[in-house]
Design an enzyme around this catalytic site. Sequence first.
Site, PDB file in Angstrom:
ATOM      1  N   THR A  32      -5.472  -7.268  10.580  1.00  0.00           N
ATOM      2  CA  THR A  32      -5.726  -5.957   9.974  1.00  0.00           C
ATOM      3  C   THR A  32      -5.106  -4.827  10.803  1.00  0.00           C
ATOM      4  O   THR A  32      -4.488  -3.911  10.260  1.00  0.00           O
ATOM      5  CB  THR A  32      -7.254  -5.721   9.863  1.00  0.00           C
ATOM      6  OG1 THR A  32      -7.836  -6.840   9.186  1.00  0.00           O
ATOM      7  CG2 THR A  32      -7.564  -4.448   9.116  1.00  0.00           C
TER       8      THR A  32
ATOM      9  N   ASN B 149      -2.090  -0.023   6.789  1.00  0.00           N
ATOM     10  CA  ASN B 149      -1.561  -1.291   7.290  1.00  0.00           C
ATOM     11  C   ASN B 149      -0.676  -2.036   6.287  1.00  0.00           C
ATOM     12  O   ASN B 149      -0.607  -3.259   6.297  1.00  0.00           O
ATOM     13  CB  ASN B 149      -2.695  -2.154   7.835  1.00  0.00           C
ATOM     14  CG  ASN B 149      -3.746  -2.457   6.789  1.00  0.00           C
ATOM     15  OD1 ASN B 149      -3.613  -2.041   5.642  1.00  0.00           O
ATOM     16  ND2 ASN B 149      -4.765  -3.184   7.176  1.00  0.00           N
TER      17      ASN B 149
ATOM     18  N   ARG C 102      -2.480 -14.548   4.340  1.00  0.00           N
ATOM     19  CA  ARG C 102      -3.118 -13.839   5.458  1.00  0.00           C
ATOM     20  C   ARG C 102      -2.302 -14.046   6.738  1.00  0.00           C
ATOM     21  O   ARG C 102      -2.183 -13.150   7.561  1.00  0.00           O
ATOM     22  CB  ARG C 102      -4.566 -14.316   5.676  1.00  0.00           C
ATOM     23  CG  ARG C 102      -5.485 -14.235   4.468  1.00  0.00           C
ATOM     24  CD  ARG C 102      -6.029 -12.896   4.103  1.00  0.00           C
ATOM     25  NE  ARG C 102      -6.492 -12.083   5.179  1.00  0.00           N
ATOM     26  CZ  ARG C 102      -7.066 -10.880   4.976  1.00  0.00           C
ATOM     27  NH1 ARG C 102      -7.241 -10.412   3.746  1.00  0.00           N
ATOM     28  NH2 ARG C 102      -7.449 -10.156   5.977  1.00  0.00           N
TER      29      ARG C 102
ATOM     30  N   ARG D 163       2.560  -6.912   8.705  1.00  0.00           N
ATOM     31  CA  ARG D 163       1.880  -5.764   9.311  1.00  0.00           C
ATOM     32  C   ARG D 163       2.494  -5.402  10.669  1.00  0.00           C
ATOM     33  O   ARG D 163       2.593  -4.224  11.007  1.00  0.00           O
ATOM     34  CB  ARG D 163       0.379  -6.043   9.409  1.00  0.00           C
ATOM     35  CG  ARG D 163      -0.307  -5.854   8.045  1.00  0.00           C
ATOM     36  CD  ARG D 163      -1.724  -6.338   8.047  1.00  0.00           C
ATOM     37  NE  ARG D 163      -2.473  -5.891   6.868  1.00  0.00           N
ATOM     38  CZ  ARG D 163      -3.662  -6.384   6.521  1.00  0.00           C
ATOM     39  NH1 ARG D 163      -4.236  -7.324   7.254  1.00  0.00           N
ATOM     40  NH2 ARG D 163      -4.272  -5.928   5.442  1.00  0.00           N
TER      41      ARG D 163
ATOM     42  N   PHE E  22     -15.559   3.763   6.947  1.00  0.00           N
ATOM     43  CA  PHE E  22     -14.240   4.259   6.562  1.00  0.00           C
ATOM     44  C   PHE E  22     -13.985   4.179   5.054  1.00  0.00           C
ATOM     45  O   PHE E  22     -12.861   4.401   4.600  1.00  0.00           O
ATOM     46  CB  PHE E  22     -13.148   3.494   7.320  1.00  0.00           C
ATOM     47  CG  PHE E  22     -13.209   1.988   7.142  1.00  0.00           C
ATOM     48  CD1 PHE E  22     -12.658   1.375   6.024  1.00  0.00           C
ATOM     49  CD2 PHE E  22     -13.811   1.188   8.106  1.00  0.00           C
ATOM     50  CE1 PHE E  22     -12.706   0.004   5.857  1.00  0.00           C
ATOM     51  CE2 PHE E  22     -13.864  -0.197   7.945  1.00  0.00           C
ATOM     52  CZ  PHE E  22     -13.309  -0.787   6.814  1.00  0.00           C
TER      53      PHE E  22
ATOM     54  N   LYS F 273       0.821  -1.207   0.000  1.00  0.00           N
ATOM     55  CA  LYS F 273       0.000   0.000   0.000  1.00  0.00           C
ATOM     56  C   LYS F 273       0.862   1.269   0.000  1.00  0.00           C
ATOM     57  O   LYS F 273       2.068   1.224   0.289  1.00  0.00           O
ATOM     58  CB  LYS F 273      -0.927  -0.051   1.210  1.00  0.00           C
ATOM     59  CG  LYS F 273      -1.952  -1.202   1.130  1.00  0.00           C
ATOM     60  CD  LYS F 273      -2.893  -1.202   2.337  1.00  0.00           C
ATOM     61  CE  LYS F 273      -3.994  -2.229   2.168  1.00  0.00           C
ATOM     62  NZ  LYS F 273      -4.954  -2.190   3.327  1.00  0.00           N
TER      63      LYS F 273
HETATM   64  P1  GDP Z   1      -8.023  -6.763   5.630  1.00  0.00           P
HETATM   65  O1  GDP Z   1      -8.698  -7.820   4.819  1.00  0.00           O
HETATM   66  O2  GDP Z   1      -7.214  -7.329   6.766  1.00  0.00           O
HETATM   67  O3  GDP Z   1      -7.200  -5.819   4.785  1.00  0.00           O
HETATM   68  O4  GDP Z   1      -9.149  -5.878   6.330  1.00  0.00           O
HETATM   69  P2  GDP Z   1     -10.620  -5.461   5.825  1.00  0.00           P
HETATM   70  O5  GDP Z   1     -10.996  -6.196   4.594  1.00  0.00           O
HETATM   71  O6  GDP Z   1     -11.528  -5.576   7.007  1.00  0.00           O
HETATM   72  O7  GDP Z   1     -10.461  -3.906   5.518  1.00  0.00           O
HETATM   73  C1  GDP Z   1      -9.894  -3.464   4.301  1.00  0.00           C
HETATM   74  C2  GDP Z   1      -8.955  -2.317   4.575  1.00  0.00           C
HETATM   75  O8  GDP Z   1      -9.703  -1.209   5.061  1.00  0.00           O
HETATM   76  C3  GDP Z   1      -7.920  -2.574   5.685  1.00  0.00           C
HETATM   77  O9  GDP Z   1      -6.804  -3.293   5.240  1.00  0.00           O
HETATM   78  C4  GDP Z   1      -7.562  -1.157   6.096  1.00  0.00           C
HETATM   79  O10 GDP Z   1      -6.644  -0.533   5.183  1.00  0.00           O
HETATM   80  C5  GDP Z   1      -8.902  -0.461   5.966  1.00  0.00           C
HETATM   81  N1  GDP Z   1      -9.592  -0.408   7.268  1.00  0.00           N
HETATM   82  C6  GDP Z   1     -10.048  -1.448   8.018  1.00  0.00           C
HETATM   83  N2  GDP Z   1     -10.615  -1.014   9.154  1.00  0.00           N
HETATM   84  C7  GDP Z   1     -10.499   0.346   9.135  1.00  0.00           C
HETATM   85  C8  GDP Z   1     -10.893   1.389  10.022  1.00  0.00           C
HETATM   86  O11 GDP Z   1     -11.475   1.159  11.095  1.00  0.00           O
HETATM   87  N3  GDP Z   1     -10.612   2.689   9.632  1.00  0.00           N
HETATM   88  C9  GDP Z   1      -9.978   2.973   8.450  1.00  0.00           C
HETATM   89  N4  GDP Z   1      -9.732   4.242   8.116  1.00  0.00           N
HETATM   90  N5  GDP Z   1      -9.592   2.015   7.591  1.00  0.00           N
HETATM   91  C10 GDP Z   1      -9.841   0.717   7.925  1.00  0.00           C
HETATM   92 MG    MG Z   2     -10.186  -7.717   3.364  1.00  0.00          MG
END
Ligand code: GDP
Ligand code: MG
Length: 131
Positions: free
Chosen positions: A85, A106, A79, A96, A51, A3
């Site tokens: 996350t 992240n 993963r 991460r 978000f 990212k």
């Molecule tokens: P991942 O699969 O572990 O990447 O997590 P998710 O699919 O739940 O979320 C996608 C992406 O959204 C994450 O990798 C973060 O960059 C972003 N994100 C997740 N939770 C939050 C949050 O609470 N606030 C903000 N600003 N971004 C978030």
């Molecule tokens: Mg995801």
Amino acid sequence: MIKPEAVAAGNMGKILDMIINGGFKVIALKYTRLSRQEAGSFYEVHKERPFYGELVDYMASGPIVVAILEKDNAMEDFRKLIGATDPAQAAEGTIRKNFAESKAKNAVHGSDSDENAALEGDFFFSGRERF
Ligand code: GDP
Ligand code: MG
């Protein structure tokens, strides 16, 4: 994907090294940048989350590295390699844990299913860019 903030911090080489040392074969690789529209479409599944706007702005904020990776059990193993996350919850030795700034910034994205991995690969790469 690596990212924008991780690329800007100079961590793309170290992250790619961890991925390759983790046993993943690079099938396709690209240095690119998403427009806001493209980032919005890539993260369409998160459209209803509070978000979403922030996520789209962030993912379009600078260049990224995108890759298609191959390994037995690739989705789950990747993963595991990237960690939770939120870096505060991520296990020691994960990408991460080492490189993420926050739950939002992240460092890396990993697909959450084989089906989405195929769709996300098609989003970035043509057939002649895969080896
Ligand atoms: P991942 O699969 O572990 O990447 O997590 P998710 O699919 O739940 O979320 C996608 C992406 O959204 C994450 O990798 C973060 O960059 C972003 N994100 C997740 N939770 C939050 C949050 O609470 N606030 C903000 N600003 N971004 C978030
Ligand atoms: Mg995801």
